[in-house]
Design a protein around this motif. Structure first.
Motif, PDB file in Angstrom:
ATOM      1  N   THR A  31       0.855  -1.178   0.000  1.00 14.95           N
ATOM      2  CA  THR A  31       0.000   0.000   0.000  1.00 14.95           C
ATOM      3  C   THR A  31       0.898   1.237   0.000  1.00 14.95           C
ATOM      4  N   ASP A  32       0.311   2.388  -0.293  1.00 14.71           N
ATOM      5  CA  ASP A  32       1.080   3.626  -0.283  1.00 14.71           C
ATOM      6  C   ASP A  32       1.686   3.878   1.097  1.00 14.71           C
ATOM      7  N   ALA A  33       0.894   3.629   2.139  1.00 14.81           N
ATOM      8  CA  ALA A  33       1.374   3.845   3.506  1.00 14.81           C
ATOM      9  C   ALA A  33       2.537   2.910   3.834  1.00 14.81           C
ATOM     10  N   GLU A  34       2.451   1.663   3.410  1.00 16.82           N
ATOM     11  CA  GLU A  34       3.536   0.712   3.687  1.00 16.82           C
ATOM     12  C   GLU A  34       4.818   1.123   2.987  1.00 16.82           C
ATOM     13  N   LEU A  35       4.706   1.556   1.739  1.00 13.34           N
ATOM     14  CA  LEU A  35       5.896   1.977   0.998  1.00 13.34           C
ATOM     15  C   LEU A  35       6.540   3.194   1.648  1.00 13.34           C
ATOM     16  N   GLU A  36       5.735   4.182   2.009  1.00 13.27           N
ATOM     17  CA  GLU A  36       6.292   5.378   2.626  1.00 13.27           C
ATOM     18  C   GLU A  36       6.890   5.064   3.996  1.00 13.27           C
ATOM     19  N   LEU A  37       6.278   4.143   4.720  1.00  7.40           N
ATOM     20  CA  LEU A  37       6.830   3.722   6.009  1.00  7.40           C
ATOM     21  C   LEU A  37       8.164   3.008   5.813  1.00  7.40           C
ATOM     22  N   LEU A  38       8.258   2.151   4.808  1.00  8.81           N
ATOM     23  CA  LEU A  38       9.522   1.459   4.535  1.00  8.81           C
ATOM     24  C   LEU A  38      10.631   2.437   4.149  1.00  8.81           C
ATOM     25  N   ILE A  39      10.281   3.475   3.395  1.00 13.52           N
ATOM     26  CA  ILE A  39      11.272   4.494   3.030  1.00 13.52           C
ATOM     27  C   ILE A  39      11.763   5.211   4.284  1.00 13.52           C
ATOM     28  N   ALA A  40      10.837   5.547   5.179  1.00 11.19           N
ATOM     29  CA  ALA A  40      11.218   6.229   6.426  1.00 11.19           C
ATOM     30  C   ALA A  40      12.073   5.319   7.300  1.00 11.19           C
ATOM     31  N   LEU A  41      11.707   4.055   7.407  1.00 11.27           N
ATOM     32  CA  LEU A  41      12.473   3.118   8.230  1.00 11.27           C
ATOM     33  C   LEU A  41      13.855   2.867   7.642  1.00 11.27           C
ATOM     34  N   ASP A  42      13.951   2.859   6.312  1.00 10.15           N
ATOM     35  CA  ASP A  42      15.252   2.678   5.671  1.00 10.15           C
ATOM     36  C   ASP A  42      16.173   3.855   5.982  1.00 10.15           C
ATOM     37  N   CYS A  43      15.603   5.047   6.082  1.00 16.35           N
ATOM     38  CA  CYS A  43      16.408   6.217   6.432  1.00 16.35           C
ATOM     39  C   CYS A  43      16.914   6.126   7.873  1.00 16.35           C
ATOM     40  N   ILE A  44      16.110   5.545   8.764  1.00 11.99           N
ATOM     41  CA  ILE A  44      16.513   5.391  10.166  1.00 11.99           C
ATOM     42  C   ILE A  44      17.655   4.390  10.283  1.00 11.99           C
ATOM     43  N   GLY A  45      17.577   3.327   9.511  1.00 12.08           N
ATOM     44  CA  GLY A  45      18.579   2.264   9.603  1.00 12.08           C
ATOM     45  C   GLY A  45      18.059   1.153  10.487  1.00 12.08           C
ATOM     46  N   ARG A  46      18.520   1.113  11.731  1.00 13.83           N
ATOM     47  CA  ARG A  46      18.043   0.104  12.683  1.00 13.83           C
ATOM     48  C   ARG A  46      16.977   0.742  13.568  1.00 13.83           C
ATOM     49  N   PHE A  47      15.956  -0.037  13.887  1.00 14.00           N
ATOM     50  CA  PHE A  47      14.831   0.502  14.639  1.00 14.00           C
ATOM     51  C   PHE A  47      14.227  -0.577  15.526  1.00 14.00           C
ATOM     52  N   THR A  48      13.466  -0.136  16.508  1.00 10.52           N
ATOM     53  CA  THR A  48      12.770  -1.047  17.409  1.00 10.52           C
ATOM     54  C   THR A  48      11.307  -1.139  16.988  1.00 10.52           C
ATOM     55  N   ARG A  49      10.597  -2.046  17.592  1.00 13.05           N
ATOM     56  CA  ARG A  49       9.165  -2.189  17.308  1.00 13.05           C
ATOM     57  C   ARG A  49       8.425  -0.911  17.706  1.00 13.05           C
ATOM     58  N   GLN A  50       8.847  -0.271  18.793  1.00 12.81           N
ATOM     59  CA  GLN A  50       8.214   0.976  19.233  1.00 12.81           C
ATOM     60  C   GLN A  50       8.420   2.086  18.208  1.00 12.81           C
ATOM     61  N   GLU A  51       9.599   2.172  17.599  1.00 14.45           N
ATOM     62  CA  GLU A  51       9.839   3.177  16.560  1.00 14.45           C
ATOM     63  C   GLU A  51       8.992   2.894  15.328  1.00 14.45           C
ATOM     64  N   PHE A  52       8.765   1.627  15.030  1.00 16.16           N
ATOM     65  CA  PHE A  52       7.865   1.263  13.940  1.00 16.16           C
ATOM     66  C   PHE A  52       6.454   1.764  14.248  1.00 16.16           C
ATOM     67  N   ILE A  53       5.994   1.529  15.462  1.00 17.38           N
ATOM     68  CA  ILE A  53       4.649   1.961  15.859  1.00 17.38           C
ATOM     69  C   ILE A  53       4.542   3.479  15.795  1.00 17.38           C
ATOM     70  N   GLU A  54       5.564   4.186  16.252  1.00 17.56           N
ATOM     71  CA  GLU A  54       5.564   5.644  16.186  1.00 17.56           C
ATOM     72  C   GLU A  54       5.556   6.135  14.740  1.00 17.56           C
ATOM     73  N   GLY A  55       6.183   5.389  13.838  1.00 16.46           N
ATOM     74  CA  GLY A  55       6.183   5.760  12.421  1.00 16.46           C
ATOM     75  C   GLY A  55       4.829   5.593  11.773  1.00 16.46           C
ATOM     76  N   THR A  56       3.967   4.786  12.360  1.00 20.84           N
ATOM     77  CA  THR A  56       2.640   4.554  11.769  1.00 20.84           C
ATOM     78  C   THR A  56       1.586   5.488  12.325  1.00 20.84           C
ATOM     79  N   TYR A  57       1.934   6.381  13.239  1.00 21.41           N
ATOM     80  CA  TYR A  57       0.936   7.272  13.828  1.00 21.41           C
ATOM     81  C   TYR A  57       0.240   8.150  12.796  1.00 21.41           C
ATOM     82  N   THR A  58       0.926   8.566  11.779  1.00 12.09           N
ATOM     83  CA  THR A  58       0.327   9.456  10.780  1.00 12.09           C
ATOM     84  C   THR A  58      -0.371   8.698   9.662  1.00 12.09           C
TER      85      THR A  58
END
Length: 146
Positions: A31-58
């Motif tokens: 989905t568009d949201a999944e792709l944009e989330l993956l782009i944001a997570l790729d910019c972060i590099g390593r992340f936790t499950r909580q950072e993933f959840i925070e990335g989905t707030y919007t």
């Protein structure tokens, strides 16, 4: 070297962003949201499950998003928790995800064209939308200013 807003405008980086995003989403079943989330997570590099959840707030709420991205191989575990010294797991985007994002960047920078082969999901011409996207892809490829 710092990139300014006028540099991005001159490069016309976002001129075909919507078309490239729709191509990536339809081709890779995202989905568009999944792709944009993956782009944001790729910019972060390593992340936790909580950072993933925070990335989905919007984004629109989707309870299965985490499991889908993990099962389809877009997110992989970088370090597992061991319940004593390491309290939580750390994740990163997979090689498959990194390759997709790199390809999107190359297409936006006109280093690569969108695929126009018969295997492309848009070139099956099943719907009116596919035909419109085909003509938009052809226009994008012929554009000498990108």
């Amino acid at each position: 070297m710092r990139v300014t807003a006028s540099d991005l405008k001159q490069m016309q980086l976002f001129k075909y962003y919507r078309l490239v995003r729709k191509w990536a989403c339809k081709t890779y079943n995202l989905t568009d949201a999944e792709l944009e989330l993956l782009i944001a997570l790729d910019c972060i590099g390593r992340f936790t499950r909580q950072e993933f959840i925070e990335g989905t707030y919007t984004m629109s709420w989707n309870k299965q998003r985490w499991d889908k991205l993990r099962q389809e191989g877009w997110i992989e575990t970088w370090r597992h928790r061991n319940r004593t010294t390491i309290k939580y797991s750390i994740f990163k985007t997979s090689f498959k995800c990194q390759q997709l994002i790199s390809r999107i960047y190359r297409i936006l920078l006109a280093e690569e064209d969108l695929p126009t082969s018969e295997r492309s999901v848009f070139f099956k011409n099943k719907s009116y939308t596919d035909k419109v996207f085909n003509s938009a892809i052809d226009k994008m490829i012929r554009d000498n200013t990108r």
